[in-house]
Write a protein that holds these residues in place. Structure first.
Motif, PDB file in Angstrom:
ATOM      1  N   THR A 120       0.811  -1.217   0.000  1.00 52.56           N
ATOM      2  CA  THR A 120       0.000   0.000   0.000  1.00 52.56           C
ATOM      3  C   THR A 120       0.849   1.274   0.000  1.00 52.56           C
ATOM      4  O   THR A 120       0.319   2.366  -0.219  1.00 52.56           O
ATOM      5  N   HIS A 121       2.154   1.150   0.256  1.00 49.57           N
ATOM      6  CA  HIS A 121       3.058   2.306   0.214  1.00 49.57           C
ATOM      7  C   HIS A 121       4.030   2.239  -0.961  1.00 49.57           C
ATOM      8  O   HIS A 121       4.955   3.060  -1.050  1.00 49.57           O
ATOM      9  N   LEU A 122       3.798   1.306  -1.866  1.00 53.58           N
ATOM     10  CA  LEU A 122       4.728   1.111  -2.978  1.00 53.58           C
ATOM     11  C   LEU A 122       4.791   2.339  -3.886  1.00 53.58           C
ATOM     12  O   LEU A 122       5.866   2.698  -4.389  1.00 53.58           O
ATOM     13  N   ALA A 123       3.667   3.006  -4.089  1.00 51.20           N
ATOM     14  CA  ALA A 123       3.636   4.158  -4.995  1.00 51.20           C
ATOM     15  C   ALA A 123       4.554   5.272  -4.510  1.00 51.20           C
ATOM     16  O   ALA A 123       5.264   5.902  -5.304  1.00 51.20           O
ATOM     17  N   SER A 124       4.556   5.533  -3.207  1.00 51.70           N
ATOM     18  CA  SER A 124       5.425   6.590  -2.676  1.00 51.70           C
ATOM     19  C   SER A 124       6.887   6.154  -2.675  1.00 51.70           C
ATOM     20  O   SER A 124       7.786   6.960  -2.935  1.00 51.70           O
ATOM     21  N   LEU A 125       7.132   4.893  -2.404  1.00 47.95           N
ATOM     22  CA  LEU A 125       8.503   4.394  -2.385  1.00 47.95           C
ATOM     23  C   LEU A 125       9.131   4.402  -3.780  1.00 47.95           C
ATOM     24  O   LEU A 125      10.342   4.596  -3.922  1.00 47.95           O
ATOM     25  N   LEU A 126       8.299   4.214  -4.801  1.00 44.19           N
ATOM     26  CA  LEU A 126       8.793   4.215  -6.180  1.00 44.19           C
ATOM     27  C   LEU A 126       8.738   5.592  -6.827  1.00 44.19           C
ATOM     28  O   LEU A 126       9.154   5.742  -7.978  1.00 44.19           O
ATOM     29  N   GLY A 127       8.210   6.568  -6.126  1.00 43.07           N
ATOM     30  CA  GLY A 127       8.203   7.927  -6.649  1.00 43.07           C
ATOM     31  C   GLY A 127       7.023   8.280  -7.524  1.00 43.07           C
ATOM     32  O   GLY A 127       7.062   9.292  -8.237  1.00 43.07           O
ATOM     33  N   PHE A 128       5.945   7.482  -7.487  1.00 44.88           N
ATOM     34  CA  PHE A 128       4.766   7.800  -8.296  1.00 44.88           C
ATOM     35  C   PHE A 128       3.990   8.983  -7.722  1.00 44.88           C
ATOM     36  O   PHE A 128       3.259   9.642  -8.446  1.00 44.88           O
ATOM     37  N   VAL A 129       4.108   9.214  -6.424  1.00 37.85           N
ATOM     38  CA  VAL A 129       3.467  10.366  -5.789  1.00 37.85           C
ATOM     39  C   VAL A 129       4.523  11.157  -5.038  1.00 37.85           C
ATOM     40  O   VAL A 129       5.528  10.603  -4.580  1.00 37.85           O
ATOM     41  N   GLU A 130       4.300  12.439  -4.911  1.00 45.46           N
ATOM     42  CA  GLU A 130       5.226  13.326  -4.230  1.00 45.46           C
ATOM     43  C   GLU A 130       4.571  13.883  -2.961  1.00 45.46           C
ATOM     44  O   GLU A 130       3.357  14.075  -2.922  1.00 45.46           O
ATOM     45  N   PRO A 131       5.384  14.166  -1.935  1.00 44.86           N
ATOM     46  CA  PRO A 131       4.805  14.704  -0.694  1.00 44.86           C
ATOM     47  C   PRO A 131       4.342  16.142  -0.865  1.00 44.86           C
ATOM     48  O   PRO A 131       4.877  16.886  -1.694  1.00 44.86           O
ATOM     49  N   GLN A 132       3.334  16.502  -0.109  1.00 40.25           N
ATOM     50  CA  GLN A 132       2.821  17.870  -0.121  1.00 40.25           C
ATOM     51  C   GLN A 132       3.484  18.648   1.014  1.00 40.25           C
ATOM     52  O   GLN A 132       3.332  18.305   2.173  1.00 40.25           O
ATOM     53  N   GLU A 133       4.223  19.698   0.687  1.00 39.18           N
ATOM     54  CA  GLU A 133       4.969  20.439   1.698  1.00 39.18           C
ATOM     55  C   GLU A 133       4.069  21.315   2.567  1.00 39.18           C
ATOM     56  O   GLU A 133       4.487  21.772   3.620  1.00 39.18           O
ATOM     57  N   THR A 134       2.839  21.542   2.153  1.00 43.49           N
ATOM     58  CA  THR A 134       1.957  22.430   2.924  1.00 43.49           C
ATOM     59  C   THR A 134       1.646  21.879   4.308  1.00 43.49           C
ATOM     60  O   THR A 134       1.369  22.644   5.231  1.00 43.49           O
ATOM     61  N   ILE A 135       1.713  20.566   4.479  1.00 43.40           N
ATOM     62  CA  ILE A 135       1.363  19.983   5.763  1.00 43.40           C
ATOM     63  C   ILE A 135       2.395  20.308   6.828  1.00 43.40           C
ATOM     64  O   ILE A 135       2.098  20.309   8.008  1.00 43.40           O
TER      65      ILE A 135
END
Length: 334
Positions: free
Chosen positions: A23-38
């Motif tokens: 369930t965290h594979l997308a972030s680990l592979l770079g498909f999604v980027e973090p939102q700095e606003t948080i």
């Protein structure tokens, strides 16, 4: 897949770790980027301990996956220890891992995600107060850990409302115990301020923790494909939980019904705090997920037809993976 988690064997933790990884594979592979606003809503402890996260997306994603796995163990232990489900299993941990990956913003280290670590701890202390002749230490701990959570994410302070209400649900809340709760609120706040005061940053402490704690809610009129798909996901989860309310309390012991009531208090208190923020980040909803994960596990464990439960789980998992891997490439629509 749910069949792998319908047991209480310790070795099932390995499959839970694999599920969190999936369930965290997308972030680990770079498909999604973090939102700095948080990060702008981070508390003093988050800034000190995890301020590096926004500059290192991969390590932020890896840290989030590890943290969610640990939180899943906490949530599962909570449900097992207090027999919230009819049978002990790993379903609470599984569904917590699922709901904490339901939006791409959840997949990185963030103040709300770190603060959520303390919610199962607080719930455990509150549950233990049931029929305890002397619960002052438990009440102190509940307040203490709620305040610690707010030092990572200031809006978590509003969970004190649900903690206070939860204790009232579990027992007669005497004046002496309420004073003890007040001291549990004061101690971590004072210790954190004292450190900042010692380093000549006392004013900064109050600004970070309380400067923008309550704001006028601002409705976001912009609407696009991403918001639509994410709203559908959250709407489905809420609908399942609300429609299953009767299942959670039907033919349950009075003690279990009280646990369910406390979980609902934490669910709604975390959700309503969105209204006291001018621009609440989607990741704020992580604070709802400990309750949400337990409720979903109760819903799916109540299915008599295991095949239907498996199919519904695969639909939810598939939709979440679709949001993670496909949504970043969908252009904004009107």
């Amino acid at each position: 897949m749910l069949g792998l988690f319908r047991n209480n064997q310790f070795t099932t933790a390995f499959f839970l770790a694999l599920y969190v990884g999936l369930t965290h594979l997308a972030s680990l592979l770079g498909f999604v980027e973090p939102q700095e606003t948080i990060v702008a809503k981070s508390g003093v402890l988050y800034q000190s301990w995890f301020g590096w996260a926004s500059a290192h997306p991969f390590f932020s994603a890896a840290g989030a996956a590890i943290l969610v796995f640990i939180q899943s163990l906490f949530v599962n232990n909570l449900a097992d220890e207090f027999r919230i489900l009819n049978e002990r299993s790993w379903l609470p941990g599984l569904f917590y891992a699922l709901v904490t990956a339901c939006l791409p913003d959840f997949l990185f280290l963030s103040p709300p995600l770190v603060a959520a670590t303390f919610i199962p701890v607080v719930l455990k202390r509150i549950f233990k107060t049931y029929k305890q002749p002397n619960a002052t230490a438990l009440i102190f701990d509940a307040a203490f850990w709620t305040l610690v959570a707010s030092l990572f994410y200031p809006p978590a302070l509003f969970l004190l409302v649900s903690a206070y209400a939860g204790i009232i649900v579990m027992r007669a809340f005497k004046l002496r115990e309420q004073l003890v709760m007040s001291s549990g609120i004061f101690v971590p706040l004072f210790l954190a301020w004292l450190w900042y005061f010692w380093t000549d940053r006392g004013g900064e402490f109050w600004s970070v923790q309380f400067g923008s704690l309550i704001q006028k809610y601002r409705f976001e009129s912009a609407f696009n494909t991403r918001i639509l798909l994410e709203s559908i996901m959250m709407g489905v989860l809420f609908l399942i939980v609300l429609l299953s309310y009767g299942t959670y309390s039907f033919r349950k012991l009075n003690q279990i019904q009280k646990y369910v009531s406390v979980l609902y208090w934490f669910l709604f208190a975390a959700g309503l705090t969105v209204l006291v923020q001018s621009d609440p980040p989607p990741v704020h909803l992580v604070l709802l997920m400990p309750s949400m994960g337990i409720f979903l596990s109760m819903t799916f464990s109540a299915f008599r037809n295991k095949l239907i439960a498996e199919l519904l789980h695969f639909v939810l998992l598939g939709y979440i993976l679709f949001i993670q891997f496909v949504l970043p490439y969908i252009t904004v629509a009107g």
